[in-house]
Enzyme design. Structure first.
Site, mmCIF file in Angstrom:
data_model
loop_
_atom_site.group_PDB
_atom_site.id
_atom_site.type_symbol
_atom_site.label_atom_id
_atom_site.label_comp_id
_atom_site.label_asym_id
_atom_site.label_seq_id
_atom_site.Cartn_x
_atom_site.Cartn_y
_atom_site.Cartn_z
ATOM 1 N N ASP A 1 -4.634 -4.717 5.953
ATOM 2 C CA ASP A 1 -4.918 -5.632 4.853
ATOM 3 C C ASP A 1 -3.682 -6.499 4.606
ATOM 4 O O ASP A 1 -2.555 -6.002 4.619
ATOM 5 C CB ASP A 1 -5.286 -4.839 3.595
ATOM 6 C CG ASP A 1 -5.815 -5.708 2.467
ATOM 7 O OD1 ASP A 1 -6.253 -6.842 2.745
ATOM 8 O OD2 ASP A 1 -5.806 -5.241 1.318
ATOM 9 N N HIS B 1 -2.899 -1.053 -3.194
ATOM 10 C CA HIS B 1 -4.075 -0.222 -2.941
ATOM 11 C C HIS B 1 -3.991 1.010 -3.830
ATOM 12 O O HIS B 1 -3.042 1.778 -3.752
ATOM 13 C CB HIS B 1 -4.143 0.194 -1.474
ATOM 14 C CG HIS B 1 -4.372 -0.957 -0.550
ATOM 15 N ND1 HIS B 1 -4.015 -0.936 0.767
ATOM 16 C CD2 HIS B 1 -4.929 -2.175 -0.758
ATOM 17 C CE1 HIS B 1 -4.348 -2.076 1.334
ATOM 18 N NE2 HIS B 1 -4.896 -2.848 0.420
ATOM 19 N N SER C 1 0.859 -1.188 0.000
ATOM 20 C CA SER C 1 0.000 0.000 0.000
ATOM 21 C C SER C 1 0.896 1.240 0.000
ATOM 22 O O SER C 1 1.713 1.387 -0.910
ATOM 23 C CB SER C 1 -0.950 -0.044 1.204
ATOM 24 O OG SER C 1 -1.924 0.968 1.108
#
Length: 188
Positions: free
Chosen positions: A134, A41, A14
């Site tokens: 995540d 992401h 991310s």
């Protein structure tokens, strides 16, 4: 006992993803035999240039995944913005608009969990820098399936939140710097 033959690599990242992936993906040599599926992401409302940018940097083929795309060895696949990326039986990748997971679509957990179902002990999963949790649950599913779990050393991450969450979920994972991850993958 001999380790299982590795079949695939999944990577999740991310915040700070571009720089982290730039330390790993361009180092994979021509002839690298595993497919590499990557979730980063991304903003859901913009076209992503990440596959294009890595296509220029990498020796391997780089694709933004299209639904029902066959998995080809030695190819790097990026999830498109606003779609979950899943590995399916029969050697294909699929895309889903299911609800976001931990506010993310694509979700690292979704990719890791579906890949662990298909590849089991033949999967290498890598969690890199990021600002949420995540990937932690998905990495645990890879570990349970007998796969190899790798976490970027949180001390070296642009944002350590994601690697720290992964470490809490998988305390037995290998903790490696980006250079060490790159070396590990080249030696698989």
């Amino acid at each position: 006992m001999m380790p299982p033959t590795m079949q695939a690599v999944v990577i999740g990242a991310s915040a700070g993803a571009f720089d982290a992936l730039s330390s790993i993906l361009p180092s994979l040599p021509i002839g690298f035999r595993l497919p590499v599926m990557v979730v980063v992401h991304l903003p859901p409302d913009k076209r992503s240039l990440i596959a294009e940018l890595f296509r220029q940097k990498c020796l391997l083929a780089v694709e933004e995944v299209e639904d029902k795309e066959p998995i080809v060895r030695g190819t790097i696949y990026f999830a498109p913005p606003d779609y979950h990326l899943l590995v399916e039986r029969g050697g294909t990748l699929s895309l889903s608009k299911d609800d976001p997971v931990l506010f993310s679509r694509p979700s690292i957990d979704v990719l890791f969990e579906s890949a662990s179902d298909i590849f089991g002990a033949g999967l290498i999963a890598v969690v890199l820098t990021g600002a949420n949790e995540d990937g932690a649950k998905g990495l645990r599913s890879v570990e349970v399936a007998g796969g190899t779990t790798i976490i970027q050393d949180p001390k070296t991450a642009f944002v350590p939140t994601m690697p720290e969450a992964a470490l809490r979920s998988c305390p037995g994972a290998r903790i490696l710097t980006l250079e060490a991850i790159s070396l590990y993958l080249r030696e698989v």
